[in-house]
Design a protein around this motif. Structure first.
Motif, PDB file in Angstrom:
ATOM      1  N   LEU A 163      41.702  92.714  -0.552  1.00 30.20           N
ATOM      2  CA  LEU A 163      40.831  93.739  -0.435  1.00 30.20           C
ATOM      3  C   LEU A 163      41.258  94.946   0.105  1.00 30.20           C
ATOM      4  CD1 LEU A 163      37.552  91.509  -0.258  1.00 30.20           C
ATOM      5  CD2 LEU A 163      38.445  92.827  -2.359  1.00 30.20           C
ATOM      6  N   GLY A 164      41.907  94.613   1.321  1.00 29.81           N
ATOM      7  CA  GLY A 164      42.280  95.764   2.095  1.00 29.81           C
ATOM      8  C   GLY A 164      43.596  96.700   1.388  1.00 29.81           C
ATOM      9  N   LEU A 165      44.193  96.010   0.540  1.00 30.28           N
ATOM     10  CA  LEU A 165      45.232  96.814   0.042  1.00 30.28           C
ATOM     11  C   LEU A 165      44.774  97.453  -1.139  1.00 30.28           C
ATOM     12  CD1 LEU A 165      48.065  93.849  -0.454  1.00 30.28           C
ATOM     13  CD2 LEU A 165      48.309  95.951   0.968  1.00 30.28           C
ATOM     14  N   VAL A 166      43.687  96.895  -1.849  1.00 27.94           N
ATOM     15  CA  VAL A 166      42.849  97.825  -2.888  1.00 27.94           C
ATOM     16  C   VAL A 166      42.244  99.027  -2.190  1.00 27.94           C
ATOM     17  CG1 VAL A 166      41.159  97.602  -4.419  1.00 27.94           C
ATOM     18  CG2 VAL A 166      42.531  95.824  -4.427  1.00 27.94           C
ATOM     19  N   ALA A 167      41.596  98.779  -1.205  1.00 26.24           N
ATOM     20  CA  ALA A 167      40.934  99.861  -0.548  1.00 26.24           C
ATOM     21  C   ALA A 167      42.006 100.883  -0.229  1.00 26.24           C
ATOM     22  CB  ALA A 167      40.109  99.515   0.774  1.00 26.24           C
ATOM     23  N   ALA A 168      43.209 100.592   0.248  1.00 28.18           N
ATOM     24  CA  ALA A 168      44.129 101.477   0.647  1.00 28.18           C
ATOM     25  C   ALA A 168      44.740 102.517  -0.452  1.00 28.18           C
ATOM     26  CB  ALA A 168      45.202 100.964   1.566  1.00 28.18           C
ATOM     27  N   ASN A 169      44.638 101.823  -1.455  1.00 29.99           N
ATOM     28  CA  ASN A 169      45.271 102.592  -2.739  1.00 29.99           C
ATOM     29  C   ASN A 169      44.484 102.800  -4.077  1.00 29.99           C
ATOM     30  OD1 ASN A 169      48.349 102.035  -2.000  1.00 29.99           O
ATOM     31  ND2 ASN A 169      47.490 100.237  -1.550  1.00 29.99           N
ATOM     32  N   LEU A 170      43.270 102.495  -3.961  1.00 31.63           N
ATOM     33  CA  LEU A 170      42.242 102.845  -4.979  1.00 31.63           C
ATOM     34  C   LEU A 170      41.854 104.373  -4.909  1.00 31.63           C
ATOM     35  CD1 LEU A 170      40.909 101.262  -7.301  1.00 31.63           C
ATOM     36  CD2 LEU A 170      38.823 100.981  -5.859  1.00 31.63           C
ATOM     37  N   PRO A 171      41.820 105.073  -5.949  1.00 28.24           N
ATOM     38  CA  PRO A 171      41.466 106.641  -5.591  1.00 28.24           C
ATOM     39  C   PRO A 171      40.345 106.965  -4.807  1.00 28.24           C
ATOM     40  CG  PRO A 171      42.561 106.294  -7.638  1.00 28.24           C
ATOM     41  CD  PRO A 171      42.337 104.791  -7.136  1.00 28.24           C
ATOM     42  N   GLY A 172      39.213 106.281  -5.098  1.00 28.48           N
ATOM     43  CA  GLY A 172      38.040 106.471  -4.525  1.00 28.48           C
ATOM     44  C   GLY A 172      37.853 106.027  -2.983  1.00 28.48           C
ATOM     45  N   ALA A 173      38.566 105.068  -2.801  1.00 26.51           N
ATOM     46  CA  ALA A 173      38.455 104.389  -1.470  1.00 26.51           C
ATOM     47  C   ALA A 173      39.583 104.728  -0.534  1.00 26.51           C
ATOM     48  CB  ALA A 173      38.393 103.042  -1.483  1.00 26.51           C
ATOM     49  N   ALA A 174      40.727 105.178  -1.077  1.00 26.00           N
ATOM     50  CA  ALA A 174      41.848 105.407  -0.161  1.00 26.00           C
ATOM     51  C   ALA A 174      41.604 106.820   0.990  1.00 26.00           C
ATOM     52  CB  ALA A 174      42.921 105.848  -1.181  1.00 26.00           C
ATOM     53  N   PRO A 175      40.956 107.993   0.475  1.00 23.89           N
ATOM     54  CA  PRO A 175      40.750 109.058   1.556  1.00 23.89           C
ATOM     55  C   PRO A 175      39.740 108.403   2.477  1.00 23.89           C
ATOM     56  CG  PRO A 175      40.424 109.808  -0.736  1.00 23.89           C
ATOM     57  CD  PRO A 175      40.386 108.274  -0.874  1.00 23.89           C
ATOM     58  N   LYS A 176      38.728 107.417   2.382  1.00 26.81           N
ATOM     59  CA  LYS A 176      38.033 106.864   3.531  1.00 26.81           C
ATOM     60  C   LYS A 176      38.844 105.983   4.115  1.00 26.81           C
ATOM     61  CE  LYS A 176      33.701 107.263   0.526  1.00 26.81           C
ATOM     62  NZ  LYS A 176      32.581 106.489   0.068  1.00 26.81           N
ATOM     63  N   ALA A 177      39.731 105.183   3.744  1.00 27.74           N
ATOM     64  CA  ALA A 177      40.544 104.298   4.584  1.00 27.74           C
ATOM     65  C   ALA A 177      41.433 105.024   5.301  1.00 27.74           C
ATOM     66  CB  ALA A 177      41.359 103.262   3.718  1.00 27.74           C
ATOM     67  N   ALA A 178      41.970 106.129   4.938  1.00 24.63           N
ATOM     68  CA  ALA A 178      42.686 106.867   5.943  1.00 24.63           C
ATOM     69  C   ALA A 178      41.833 107.970   6.838  1.00 24.63           C
ATOM     70  CB  ALA A 178      43.684 107.623   4.964  1.00 24.63           C
ATOM     71  N   GLY A 179      40.671 108.221   6.380  1.00 29.33           N
ATOM     72  CA  GLY A 179      39.943 109.067   7.287  1.00 29.33           C
ATOM     73  C   GLY A 179      38.658 108.438   8.046  1.00 29.33           C
ATOM     74  N   THR A 180      37.659 108.523   7.382  1.00 25.48           N
ATOM     75  CA  THR A 180      36.114 108.040   8.281  1.00 25.48           C
ATOM     76  C   THR A 180      36.368 106.581   8.692  1.00 25.48           C
ATOM     77  OG1 THR A 180      35.179 107.717   6.303  1.00 25.48           O
ATOM     78  CG2 THR A 180      34.781 109.988   7.327  1.00 25.48           C
ATOM     79  N   TRP A 181      36.950 106.004   7.812  1.00 24.17           N
ATOM     80  CA  TRP A 181      36.951 104.301   7.921  1.00 24.17           C
ATOM     81  C   TRP A 181      38.052 104.026   9.345  1.00 24.17           C
ATOM     82  CZ3 TRP A 181      36.946 101.600   2.467  1.00 24.17           C
ATOM     83  CH2 TRP A 181      35.767 101.874   1.828  1.00 24.17           C
ATOM     84  N   LYS A 182      38.944 104.754   9.500  1.00 23.56           N
ATOM     85  CA  LYS A 182      40.306 104.607  10.085  1.00 23.56           C
ATOM     86  C   LYS A 182      40.200 104.102  11.582  1.00 23.56           C
ATOM     87  CE  LYS A 182      44.928 105.998  10.920  1.00 23.56           C
ATOM     88  NZ  LYS A 182      45.991 107.020  10.572  1.00 23.56           N
ATOM     89  N   PRO A 183      39.127 104.672  12.488  1.00 23.25           N
ATOM     90  CA  PRO A 183      38.846 104.208  13.756  1.00 23.25           C
ATOM     91  C   PRO A 183      38.381 102.852  13.784  1.00 23.25           C
ATOM     92  CG  PRO A 183      38.177 106.432  13.302  1.00 23.25           C
ATOM     93  CD  PRO A 183      38.575 105.861  12.220  1.00 23.25           C
ATOM     94  N   GLY A 184      37.370 102.408  13.012  1.00 22.50           N
ATOM     95  CA  GLY A 184      36.908 101.204  12.781  1.00 22.50           C
ATOM     96  C   GLY A 184      37.668 100.070  12.457  1.00 22.50           C
ATOM     97  N   LEU A 185      38.524 100.499  11.312  1.00 28.08           N
ATOM     98  CA  LEU A 185      39.450  99.639  10.748  1.00 28.08           C
ATOM     99  C   LEU A 185      40.545  99.347  11.892  1.00 28.08           C
ATOM    100  CD1 LEU A 185      39.924 100.459   6.985  1.00 28.08           C
ATOM    101  CD2 LEU A 185      38.547  98.906   7.968  1.00 28.08           C
TER     102      LEU A 185
END
Length: 357
Positions: free
Chosen positions: A53-75
């Protein structure tokens, strides 16, 4: 000549503690989804589902910007702090009384197994020219206790969190394959339950994967598997200390690729302790478990919490990986991991027959 449209901006996280909230919510949602996937498809363990699921989040167009942005500190918090807390709780699964019940000869054989598994896996990874810290991290994961060992060794060697993702993905992959492959091989070899359980405990990486593998052969196999596996896990502390000592002698502790910034926790200039504080916590909880003072309900609750923390940590680690970057050494890494898996499985089978005679 018209200019091409600029790429969409990466959302920037808010400042302060509020920055952690979006990533922690995403991690919690992913953990719930991982449990659901595992319930629907029992062959897929929770931790494997969390990594995927993490790999999907990092590479799915809709989720990738959030994984690299707003989600990044918590992750990032989940990937580092939750993993270390889970390692501490792992100590509550180990009773020194149970380990001592193996006998000195068996314990010596387990120590020899771990050393041979580490050395062989490290050599295989170097033969396949895996980069950076990957050989030592993969060797630690395959020889001791999977994700927990990778996290502990990475901490003492000041390895960057993102550099642990490939080793963690590989140890999770091979451990998951073992859940299906070892029972089939055990049936073909007509192994007695105790021998099969010892084989699982001696060669499968994560404690949960050992349980899933051994229970297919009944309670006798499961009992043998858990004791042998936990004897391997006890070696986490001395192996971590050895890895830290070698890092100091090599002059690489406190460095991170020449930019002057320490890996992992971001400190600079200081030598890390030979045994990190969370590994000392792991040892302390082994002693607590050995006393027998904690009720079974508390131990069960700690086991559930540990899996929740590991699942969130693995989602956070997976969400930091871009598939293109993973493929830079991915093919060689998978080949090396499969070769190392065969090596460790062969050693484990030899130990199983040795203890069974």
């Amino acid at each position: 000549m018209p200019s091409s449209a600029p790429p969409p901006p990466v959302p920037q996280p808010p400042a302060g503690r509020a920055a952690l909230v979006p990533g922690l919510i995403a991690a919690g949602t992913a953990v719930a989804a991982a449990y659901l996937i595992s319930a629907l498809v029992p062959a897929v363990p929770v931790l494997t589902a969390a990594v995927l699921l993490g790999l999907v989040a990092a590479n799915l167009p809709g989720a990738a910007p959030k994984a690299a942005g707003t989600w990044k500190p918590g992750l990032a918090l989940a990937a580092r702090k939750f993993l270390r807390t889970g390692i501490v709780l792992l100590g509550l699964k180990i009773s020194l009384v149970d380990i001592a019940g193996l006998g000195w000869a068996a314990l010596g054989l387990v120590v020899a197994l771990v050393l041979a598994a580490f050395a062989g896996t490290y050599g295989i990874c170097r033969l396949f020219r895996l980069p950076g810290e990957e050989p030592v991290l993969i060797a630690a994961g395959f020889s001791i206790c999977g994700v927990s060992a990778i996290g502990a060794v990475a901490a003492v060697r000041r390895t960057r969190t993102e550099d642990t993702v490939v080793p963690i993905a590989l140890v999770t992959l091979c451990g998951t394959l073992a859940i299906a492959a070892l029972p089939l091989a055990g049936s073909l070899l007509h192994l007695a339950p105790e021998v099969f359980g010892t084989w699982a405990g001696a060669s499968v990486h994560d404690v949960g994967q050992v349980v899933a593998t051994a229970q297919t052969a009944g309670s006798a196999a499961l009992a043998a598997a858990v004791v042998v596996k936990l004897a391997r896990v006890v070696l986490l502390a001395p192996m971590t200390a050895a890895a830290g000592l070698l890092a100091r002698r090599a002059g690489k502790a406190g460095k991170a690729g020449g930019d002057g910034k320490a890996g992992g926790d971001g400190r600079t200039g200081k030598q890390p302790p030979l045994v990190p504080l969370f590994v000392l916590g792991f040892l302390a909880l082994i002693l607590v478990r050995t006393t027998g003072l904690l009720p079974a309900a508390a131990l069960d609750a700690a086991a559930v919490l540990q899996e929740l923390l590991f699942a969130a940590a693995l989602f956070g680690l997976g969400a930091g990986v871009r598939v293109k970057a993973l493929f830079a050494s991915g093919i060689r890494a998978v080949a090396a991991a499969l070769a190392a898996w065969a090596w460790v499985a062969g050693l484990g089978l030899a130990v199983a027959f040795g203890l069974g005679t």
